[in-house]
Design a protein around this motif. Structure first.
Motif, mmCIF file in Angstrom:
data_model
loop_
_atom_site.group_PDB
_atom_site.id
_atom_site.type_symbol
_atom_site.label_atom_id
_atom_site.label_comp_id
_atom_site.label_asym_id
_atom_site.label_seq_id
_atom_site.Cartn_x
_atom_site.Cartn_y
_atom_site.Cartn_z
ATOM 1 N N LEU A 1 18.801 9.948 -16.445
ATOM 2 C CA LEU A 1 18.295 8.626 -16.812
ATOM 3 C C LEU A 1 18.434 7.635 -15.667
ATOM 4 N N ALA A 2 19.564 7.699 -14.971
ATOM 5 C CA ALA A 2 19.767 6.797 -13.829
ATOM 6 C C ALA A 2 18.760 7.095 -12.729
ATOM 7 N N GLY A 3 18.454 8.386 -12.516
ATOM 8 C CA GLY A 3 17.480 8.742 -11.481
ATOM 9 C C GLY A 3 16.093 8.258 -11.827
ATOM 10 N N SER A 4 15.681 8.408 -13.105
ATOM 11 C CA SER A 4 14.352 7.928 -13.499
ATOM 12 C C SER A 4 14.254 6.424 -13.424
ATOM 13 N N ALA A 5 15.344 5.733 -13.847
ATOM 14 C CA ALA A 5 15.335 4.258 -13.743
ATOM 15 C C ALA A 5 15.280 3.821 -12.295
ATOM 16 N N MET A 6 16.012 4.577 -11.432
ATOM 17 C CA MET A 6 16.002 4.227 -10.012
ATOM 18 C C MET A 6 14.620 4.426 -9.410
ATOM 19 N N GLN A 7 13.938 5.491 -9.841
ATOM 20 C CA GLN A 7 12.592 5.728 -9.324
ATOM 21 C C GLN A 7 11.640 4.611 -9.741
ATOM 22 N N GLY A 8 11.702 4.197 -11.038
ATOM 23 C CA GLY A 8 10.847 3.087 -11.478
ATOM 24 C C GLY A 8 11.171 1.803 -10.744
ATOM 25 N N GLY A 9 12.476 1.527 -10.553
ATOM 26 C CA GLY A 9 12.869 0.318 -9.828
ATOM 27 C C GLY A 9 12.430 0.363 -8.388
ATOM 28 N N ASP A 10 12.509 1.547 -7.772
ATOM 29 C CA ASP A 10 12.076 1.665 -6.379
ATOM 30 C C ASP A 10 10.588 1.380 -6.241
ATOM 31 N N GLY A 11 9.775 1.857 -7.197
ATOM 32 C CA GLY A 11 8.332 1.591 -7.123
ATOM 33 C C GLY A 11 8.031 0.106 -7.219
ATOM 34 N N GLU A 12 8.683 -0.571 -8.159
ATOM 35 C CA GLU A 12 8.463 -2.030 -8.288
ATOM 36 C C GLU A 12 8.964 -2.763 -7.061
ATOM 37 N N LEU A 13 10.147 -2.310 -6.557
ATOM 38 C CA LEU A 13 10.684 -2.950 -5.363
ATOM 39 C C LEU A 13 9.768 -2.752 -4.161
ATOM 40 N N CYS A 14 9.196 -1.580 -4.029
ATOM 41 C CA CYS A 14 8.273 -1.317 -2.909
ATOM 42 C C CYS A 14 7.029 -2.193 -3.007
ATOM 43 N N SER A 15 6.507 -2.343 -4.233
ATOM 44 C CA SER A 15 5.322 -3.191 -4.390
ATOM 45 C C SER A 15 5.624 -4.636 -4.042
ATOM 46 N N ARG A 16 6.798 -5.104 -4.466
ATOM 47 C CA ARG A 16 7.166 -6.492 -4.144
ATOM 48 C C ARG A 16 7.381 -6.676 -2.641
ATOM 49 N N VAL A 17 8.011 -5.685 -2.031
ATOM 50 C CA VAL A 17 8.231 -5.772 -0.575
ATOM 51 C C VAL A 17 6.894 -5.774 0.169
ATOM 52 N N THR A 18 5.939 -4.958 -0.303
ATOM 53 C CA THR A 18 4.616 -4.936 0.334
ATOM 54 C C THR A 18 3.904 -6.268 0.205
ATOM 55 N N ALA A 19 4.002 -6.865 -1.014
ATOM 56 C CA ALA A 19 3.376 -8.181 -1.218
ATOM 57 C C ALA A 19 4.013 -9.238 -0.327
ATOM 58 N N LEU A 20 5.348 -9.186 -0.205
ATOM 59 C CA LEU A 20 6.027 -10.156 0.663
ATOM 60 C C LEU A 20 5.646 -9.967 2.125
ATOM 61 N N GLU A 21 5.477 -8.722 2.546
ATOM 62 C CA GLU A 21 5.067 -8.483 3.940
ATOM 63 C C GLU A 21 3.676 -9.036 4.211
ATOM 64 N N LYS A 22 2.763 -8.847 3.246
ATOM 65 C CA LYS A 22 1.416 -9.409 3.418
ATOM 66 C C LYS A 22 1.458 -10.929 3.477
ATOM 67 N N GLU A 23 2.247 -11.511 2.585
ATOM 68 C CA GLU A 23 2.352 -12.981 2.585
ATOM 69 C C GLU A 23 2.969 -13.486 3.881
ATOM 70 N N ASN A 24 3.972 -12.757 4.371
ATOM 71 C CA ASN A 24 4.608 -13.144 5.634
ATOM 72 C C ASN A 24 3.624 -13.056 6.794
ATOM 73 N N LEU A 25 2.779 -12.011 6.794
ATOM 74 C CA LEU A 25 1.773 -11.879 7.847
ATOM 75 C C LEU A 25 0.769 -13.024 7.805
ATOM 76 N N GLY A 26 0.345 -13.397 6.570
ATOM 77 C CA GLY A 26 -0.587 -14.530 6.457
ATOM 78 C C GLY A 26 0.034 -15.819 6.946
ATOM 79 N N LEU A 27 1.325 -16.024 6.621
ATOM 80 C CA LEU A 27 2.006 -17.235 7.086
ATOM 81 C C LEU A 27 2.124 -17.250 8.602
ATOM 82 N N HIS A 28 2.380 -16.103 9.188
ATOM 83 C CA HIS A 28 2.448 -16.033 10.659
ATOM 84 C C HIS A 28 1.101 -16.423 11.280
#
Length: 277
Positions: free
Chosen positions: A72-99
């Motif tokens: 259960l911890a592994g499946s929750a970690m996998q779901g959290g990692d996917g959401e975290l990756c999407s948020r990190v990608t969105a932040l990187e795009k926003e950071n690039l636009g701000l630059h």
């Protein structure tokens, strides 16, 4: 994933059936004990076997629980990692636009600074430079006293007066040229368009001859235009004739006087329309 892990474990989940099987086993074991076997051993062995079986079951259950929690911890970690990756990608795009925006603002600011420095240089170059007075041989420049008030000597006073007189002379010359040019320019001539009604005496009047007589009236500033015959009644027609006159040279009274002198043809003259051109 948790189901696969549990499938590989040797665990009995139906406790009631397990308890029944265990009781049958111990009862059969007790019945199969030989008669010469000591009672102490027969009484002591089933509880020990039961304790060992219970400990094994508890250990298997603990292992299964641990595996389930890990899964259960592994499946929750996998779901959290996917959401975290999407948020990190969105932040990187926003950071690039701000630059990119910051870079654009930086370029614009540098252009403005360059234009400002150019304007300052042009304004500074237009001001006349004031040269300091040259030091005399008798007194060095460092030891010359600074005089204030009316005692200060203006070495460029005569030059300023000459420049002011020259500028005044140029201005007066330009004003004189403008006045002469304006006086030579012809002004607008006020003109008017007049529609005259010339009435004959009767229906026997020769209207062609009447129009010919009217057009013989010539004045400076008078131009005759189109004409037509308009029925009045009882077979009588009047002559409507257009003319353009200069207001300063020709008036309606002069026109009426010039036309009515042909008494054989003209009975009266009326102004049908009067418009400024």
């Amino acid at each position: 994933m948790a189901v696969n892990v549990l499938a590989n474990e040797n665990i009995w989940f139906d406790k009631c059936k397990y308890d029944d099987a265990e009781m049958k086993y111990y009862s059969q074991t007790h019945d199969s004990v030989p008669a010469n076997t000591p009672v102490q051993n027969t009484a002591r062995n089933p509880p020990a076997a039961q304790e060992n079986g219970a400990s094994n079951i508890l250990r298997d259950i603990a292992r299964a629980r641990e595996n389930i929690q890990k899964s259960l911890a592994g499946s929750a970690m996998q779901g959290g990692d996917g959401e975290l990756c999407s948020r990190v990608t969105a932040l990187e795009k926003e950071n690039l636009g701000l630059h990119k925006e910051v870079e654009k603002l930086r370029l614009t600011l540098s252009k403005l600074e360059l234009r400002l420095s150019t304007v300052e240089k042009s304004l500074g170059g237009s001001k006349p430079a004031v040269c300091p007075p040259a030091p005399t041989h008798a007194q060095p420049a460092a030891q010359q006293p600074v005089e204030d008030g009316d005692d200060e000597i203006d070495l460029f006073g005569s030059s300023d007066e000459e420049e002011s007189r020259e500028s005044e002379r140029v201005r007066e010359e330009r004003l004189r040229q403008y006045a002469a040019k304006k006086s030579n320019k012809p002004g607008l001539v006020a003109k008017s368009s007049i529609l005259l009604d010339v009435k004959p005496w009767d229906d026997e009047t020769d209207m062609g001859k009447l129009e010919e007589c009217v057009r013989t009236v010539q004045m400076d500033g008078l131009v005759w235009g189109a004409s037509k015959l308009v029925p009045v009644g009882y077979g009588i027609k009047k002559l409507q004739i257009q003319c353009v006159v200069e207001d300063d040279k020709v008036g309606t009274d002069q026109l009426e006087e010039g036309i009515t002198k042909f008494e054989d043809y003209v009975q009266s003259v009326d102004v049908a329309a009067f418009n400024k051109v």
